[in-house]
Design a protein around this motif. Structure first.
Motif, PDB file in Angstrom:
ATOM      1  N   ALA A 133       0.855  -1.194   0.000  1.00 51.03           N
ATOM      2  CA  ALA A 133       0.000   0.000   0.000  1.00 51.03           C
ATOM      3  C   ALA A 133       0.888   1.240   0.000  1.00 51.03           C
ATOM      4  O   ALA A 133       1.820   1.350   0.799  1.00 51.03           O
ATOM      5  N   LEU A 134       0.590   2.168  -0.904  1.00 48.95           N
ATOM      6  CA  LEU A 134       1.407   3.365  -1.077  1.00 48.95           C
ATOM      7  C   LEU A 134       0.535   4.605  -1.073  1.00 48.95           C
ATOM      8  O   LEU A 134      -0.589   4.593  -1.592  1.00 48.95           O
ATOM      9  N   THR A 135       1.061   5.699  -0.504  1.00 49.18           N
ATOM     10  CA  THR A 135       0.385   6.985  -0.591  1.00 49.18           C
ATOM     11  C   THR A 135       0.777   7.648  -1.899  1.00 49.18           C
ATOM     12  O   THR A 135       1.969   7.736  -2.214  1.00 49.18           O
ATOM     13  N   GLY A 136      -0.199   8.096  -2.660  1.00 50.27           N
ATOM     14  CA  GLY A 136       0.116   8.748  -3.920  1.00 50.27           C
ATOM     15  C   GLY A 136      -1.137   9.161  -4.665  1.00 50.27           C
ATOM     16  O   GLY A 136      -2.268   8.892  -4.228  1.00 50.27           O
ATOM     17  N   ASP A 137      -0.937   9.816  -5.788  1.00 50.50           N
ATOM     18  CA  ASP A 137      -2.026  10.223  -6.672  1.00 50.50           C
ATOM     19  C   ASP A 137      -2.280   9.091  -7.651  1.00 50.50           C
ATOM     20  O   ASP A 137      -1.554   8.933  -8.643  1.00 50.50           O
ATOM     21  N   GLY A 138      -3.283   8.299  -7.351  1.00 50.02           N
ATOM     22  CA  GLY A 138      -3.549   7.101  -8.142  1.00 50.02           C
ATOM     23  C   GLY A 138      -3.933   7.375  -9.578  1.00 50.02           C
ATOM     24  O   GLY A 138      -3.803   6.492 -10.435  1.00 50.02           O
ATOM     25  N   SER A 139      -4.395   8.604  -9.871  1.00 51.50           N
ATOM     26  CA  SER A 139      -4.780   8.904 -11.253  1.00 51.50           C
ATOM     27  C   SER A 139      -3.576   8.858 -12.194  1.00 51.50           C
ATOM     28  O   SER A 139      -3.726   8.745 -13.405  1.00 51.50           O
ATOM     29  N   HIS A 140      -2.372   8.943 -11.620  1.00 52.24           N
ATOM     30  CA  HIS A 140      -1.149   8.835 -12.420  1.00 52.24           C
ATOM     31  C   HIS A 140      -0.597   7.404 -12.444  1.00 52.24           C
ATOM     32  O   HIS A 140       0.440   7.150 -13.057  1.00 52.24           O
ATOM     33  N   GLY A 141      -1.273   6.491 -11.739  1.00 56.98           N
ATOM     34  CA  GLY A 141      -0.819   5.118 -11.705  1.00 56.98           C
ATOM     35  C   GLY A 141       0.437   4.956 -10.869  1.00 56.98           C
ATOM     36  O   GLY A 141       0.663   5.688  -9.904  1.00 56.98           O
ATOM     37  N   LEU A 142       1.270   4.008 -11.273  1.00 59.47           N
ATOM     38  CA  LEU A 142       2.518   3.709 -10.564  1.00 59.47           C
ATOM     39  C   LEU A 142       3.573   3.369 -11.627  1.00 59.47           C
ATOM     40  O   LEU A 142       3.909   2.200 -11.825  1.00 59.47           O
ATOM     41  N   PRO A 143       4.098   4.405 -12.304  1.00 56.01           N
ATOM     42  CA  PRO A 143       4.977   4.174 -13.461  1.00 56.01           C
ATOM     43  C   PRO A 143       6.187   3.287 -13.152  1.00 56.01           C
ATOM     44  O   PRO A 143       6.607   2.496 -13.999  1.00 56.01           O
ATOM     45  N   GLU A 144       6.719   3.408 -11.924  1.00 57.67           N
ATOM     46  CA  GLU A 144       7.936   2.654 -11.596  1.00 57.67           C
ATOM     47  C   GLU A 144       7.702   1.147 -11.521  1.00 57.67           C
ATOM     48  O   GLU A 144       8.660   0.367 -11.569  1.00 57.67           O
ATOM     49  N   GLN A 145       6.428   0.723 -11.398  1.00 54.75           N
ATOM     50  CA  GLN A 145       6.123  -0.708 -11.356  1.00 54.75           C
ATOM     51  C   GLN A 145       5.430  -1.193 -12.639  1.00 54.75           C
ATOM     52  O   GLN A 145       5.154  -2.376 -12.775  1.00 54.75           O
ATOM     53  N   ALA A 146       5.135  -0.286 -13.538  1.00 53.61           N
ATOM     54  CA  ALA A 146       4.443  -0.638 -14.787  1.00 53.61           C
ATOM     55  C   ALA A 146       5.372  -1.452 -15.694  1.00 53.61           C
ATOM     56  O   ALA A 146       6.600  -1.385 -15.549  1.00 53.61           O
ATOM     57  N   PRO A 147       4.793  -2.228 -16.631  1.00 53.24           N
ATOM     58  CA  PRO A 147       3.367  -2.373 -16.900  1.00 53.24           C
ATOM     59  C   PRO A 147       2.695  -3.399 -15.989  1.00 53.24           C
ATOM     60  O   PRO A 147       3.369  -4.233 -15.375  1.00 53.24           O
ATOM     61  N   PHE A 148       1.356  -3.302 -15.929  1.00 54.77           N
ATOM     62  CA  PHE A 148       0.559  -4.192 -15.089  1.00 54.77           C
ATOM     63  C   PHE A 148      -0.287  -5.125 -15.948  1.00 54.77           C
ATOM     64  O   PHE A 148      -0.774  -4.744 -17.012  1.00 54.77           O
ATOM     65  N   ASP A 149      -0.481  -6.351 -15.434  1.00 54.69           N
ATOM     66  CA  ASP A 149      -1.375  -7.305 -16.111  1.00 54.69           C
ATOM     67  C   ASP A 149      -2.838  -6.897 -15.924  1.00 54.69           C
ATOM     68  O   ASP A 149      -3.668  -7.097 -16.812  1.00 54.69           O
ATOM     69  N   ARG A 150      -3.127  -6.340 -14.738  1.00 56.31           N
ATOM     70  CA  ARG A 150      -4.494  -5.955 -14.403  1.00 56.31           C
ATOM     71  C   ARG A 150      -4.465  -4.644 -13.621  1.00 56.31           C
ATOM     72  O   ARG A 150      -3.578  -4.424 -12.785  1.00 56.31           O
TER      73      ARG A 150
END
Length: 218
Positions: A133-150
Motif C-alpha cells: 500500500a502506497l500513498t500517492g495520486d492514483g490517477s497517475h498510476g505507478l509508473p515505476e512498477q508498470a506495466p501491469f497485467d491488471r
C-alpha cells in the motif's frame, strides 16, 4: 441483511449466498471472499453491518464498497496467479486483500495517508505479504512498477485515465467506473489490444469520484 442472531458460520454462508445470487459465480473469487473477513475492514459504528451487501462509510470521507460489487469487479478482472495488479483507491483495503488471494503481486495506491497506514497494518496482521500500500495520486498510476497485467480503479473517472491505460500490458484488463460523480456511472472493462483498446460496459454503479493530488492528513 446481517442478522446478529446468526452464528458466524451461518452469517458467512448467508454472505456467500448473497454474492452468488448477485452474479458472483467464479469459484476462485468466492473462495477469496470467504477467506478474507470483511468484518476486519469495517470499524466503529458500522461494524455490526459488515456482512450486509451494502457500501459503508469509512474514515476520510470514503466508503468500503458493496461486497457484491467487489466480487463482480474482481470476477470481471479475470486475475491469474502470475498477474501483477494495480489498484487505484485503497480505501479500507478490502478489495486489495481479495486480490492478494488471486494475484502474484498487488500494488494499491491511496491519496489519504491515514488509510494507507491503517491498511498496511491490517495487511501485516493478516500476513498478506504480496500487497504493498502506497500513498500517492492514483490517477497517475505507478509508473515505476508498470506495466501491469491488471488494473482496478475503485473511484469514478470521467474517462478511463490515460496514464493508467498506458501502464496496462498488451492483453491486460482494466476495470474502472466511468461517469460524472453526481450521475449514474457505468462499470467499464477495458482490454488493451495490439492496436488500441476494447471497451465493454458491464453495469451501472456508484463510486466516489477519482480525485487528483493527495488528501489532507487526518
Amino acid at each position: 441483511m446481517n442478522d446478529p442472531a446468526l452464528e458466524p458460520q451461518e452469517q458467512k454462508m448467508q454472505f456467500l449466498y448473497t454474492l452468488r445470487s448477485k452474479g458472483v459465480t467464479d469459484p476462485q473469487v468466492l473462495g477469496a471472499m470467504e477467506k478474507i473477513d470483511r468484518g476486519l475492514f469495517v470499524r466503529g459504528t458500522f461494524e455490526g453491518r459488515a456482512y450486509e451487501d451494502t457500501p459503508l462509510p469509512i474514515a476520510c470521507g470514503q466508503t468500503i464498497s458493496q461486497p457484491s460489487v467487489v466480487g463482480l469487479m474482481t470476477q470481471a478482472l479475470q486475475v491469474g496467479p502470475r498477474d501483477k495488479v494495480l489498484e487505484v483507491g485503497t480505501g479500507s483495503g478490502y478489495q486489495a486483500a481479495i486480490l492478494s488471494q488471486l494475484a502474484r503481486r498487488v500494488y494499491t495506491v491511496e491519496r489519504h495517508r491515514r488509510l494507507v497506514r491503517e491498511t498496511q497494518a491490517l495487511f501485516e496482521r493478516l500476513d498478506l505479504t504480496n500487497v504493498t500500500a502506497l500513498t500517492g495520486d492514483g490517477s497517475h498510476g505507478l509508473p515505476e512498477q508498470a506495466p501491469f497485467d491488471r488494473i482496478i480503479v475503485t473511484a469514478a473517472a470521467e474517462d478511463p485515465p490515460g496514464p493508467l491505460l498506458a501502464q496496462l500490458k498488451i492483453g491486460g484488463i482494466m476495470i474502472v467506473p466511468v461517469g460524472q460523480s453526481d450521475a449514474v456511472q457505468s462499470l467499464i472493462k477495458v482490454t488493451r489490444l495490439e492496436d488500441g483498446f476494447d471497451y465493454e460496459e458491464l453495469r451501472p454503479v456508484r463510486f466516489v469520484p477519482l480525485l487528483e493530488g493527495l488528501g489532507k492528513e487526518a
